[in-house]
Design an enzyme around this catalytic site. Sequence first.
Site, PDB file in Angstrom:
ATOM      1  N   HIS A  22       4.783   0.135  -0.082  1.00 53.91           N
ATOM      2  CA  HIS A  22       5.534  -0.645   0.897  1.00 53.91           C
ATOM      3  C   HIS A  22       4.657  -1.718   1.528  1.00 53.91           C
ATOM      4  CE1 HIS A  22       3.779   2.849   2.968  1.00 53.91           C
ATOM      5  NE2 HIS A  22       3.724   2.096   4.057  1.00 53.91           N
ATOM      6  N   ASP A  77       0.863   5.161   1.801  1.00 55.86           N
ATOM      7  CA  ASP A  77       0.172   5.830   2.909  1.00 55.86           C
ATOM      8  C   ASP A  77      -0.547   7.066   2.382  1.00 55.86           C
ATOM      9  OD1 ASP A  77       1.097   3.907   4.613  1.00 55.86           O
ATOM     10  OD2 ASP A  77       2.737   5.097   5.418  1.00 55.86           O
ATOM     11  N   ARG A 102       7.230  -9.036  16.005  1.00 60.34           N
ATOM     12  CA  ARG A 102       7.645  -7.679  15.617  1.00 60.34           C
ATOM     13  C   ARG A 102       6.515  -6.695  15.903  1.00 60.34           C
ATOM     14  NH1 ARG A 102       7.300  -4.638  10.587  1.00 60.34           N
ATOM     15  NH2 ARG A 102       8.976  -3.117  10.536  1.00 60.34           N
ATOM     16  N   HIS A 160       0.853  -1.196   0.000  1.00 57.80           N
ATOM     17  CA  HIS A 160       0.000   0.000   0.000  1.00 57.80           C
ATOM     18  C   HIS A 160       0.883   1.238   0.000  1.00 57.80           C
ATOM     19  CE1 HIS A 160       1.133  -0.504   4.226  1.00 57.80           C
ATOM     20  NE2 HIS A 160       0.965   0.813   4.346  1.00 57.80           N
TER      21      HIS A 160
END
Length: 348
Positions: A285, A227, A295, A225
């Site tokens: 990204h 941002d 994570r 996607h």
Amino acid sequence: MSSVSQLFKNNPVNRDRIIPLDFTNTKTLPDSHVWSKPEPETTTGHISVISLSNPEHGLLRQACEEWGVFHITDHGVSHSLLHKVECQMKRLFSLPMHRKILAVRSPDESTGYGVVRISMFYDKLMWSEGFSVMGSSLRSHATLLWPDDHAEFCNVMEEYQKAMDDLSHRLISMLMGSLGLTHEDLGWLAPDKTGSGTDSIQSFLQLNSYPVCPDPHLAMGLAPHTDSSLLTILYQGNIPGLEIESPQEEGSRWIGVEPIEGSLVVIMGDLSHIISNGQFRSTMHRAVVNKTHHRVSAAYFAGPPKNLQIGPLTSDKNHPPIYRRLIWEEYLAAKATHFNKALNLFRC
Ligand SMILES: C=C1C[C@]23C[C@@]1(O)CC[C@H]2[C@@]12CCC[C@@](C)(C(=O)O1)[C@H]2[C@@H]3C(=O)O
Ligand SMILES: O=C(O)CCC(=O)C(=O)O
Ligand SMILES: [Fe+2]
């Protein structure tokens, strides 16, 4: 209510796309979470590291144009605050599912626990869970998670949001400076000393959790996607996972953004691409997962003030505006319906 919150009311997410899988009790990857055959190995790239103690406009501009992503050091956000944020995220996501569900986001709300909104655009589900924070409802949601013990979480997140508000103001001014724009060109970007009022940027904090995954090559932490912000400031701790699309081989190669101790990652959003008249890259990204480490990441999205019209800031006759003017809410509404095709809808 901010107009971005109003936008969530108008674009509710399907209820079955809010509650994540209970990852702790899942030892094999269910078909619902199998994405594709293994892709070519991710490579590493030379993503710029920019010290904010003495930022060079040329370097900054180059990083925004070539990669749309860069690391920042000497950013003024203390190690101890970053450490506290990471601890609080782990504390939240390590709660049992029956407790996290108490703070689940309702379909038309911005704050609370659940899967990311872009999930509705993909058939497969992602190997992640999130906690979104917008506006003033942080405390009420945190009370649902920890009825007697939510003060520490709230204090840390509020301190972090404040630090990010200050940092994003500085970054936006620097980025626009690198395009040769002054504070007169950008009245609203001049740092707002009070941090409040209609002139201040609107922001959104997204806490992401990517649990240990039994088959990471077949899973997706956060799907590709861009941002929708002006810029996003990402704290990713020291576990790799963030990848950007290669500028040279779009759609086929991913480049890992390796964590650098104490640094933050800045990701150019679609609105910076628009303001720079297409010069800054709003990079596609994604986040990948791994077999051994849980994570977490904290993404702070900065956008323009409520109802402020933005558009390409160019007076160059040879490069007339390629996007029309818009307000953030309008862009988010387009993104909520057209996802990665939204940017094209605003081309002149
Ligand atoms: C302010 C926003 C950015 C965001 C869409 C949203 O309206 C609220 C959620 C944000 C977020 C956080 C996780 C990743 C992302 C792509 C998503 O699905 O929801 C971003 C959105 C975005 O940048 O478009
Ligand atoms: O967790 C990451 O590395 C990426 C997060 C992200 O892209 C987002 O929240 O928009
Ligand atoms: Fe993102």
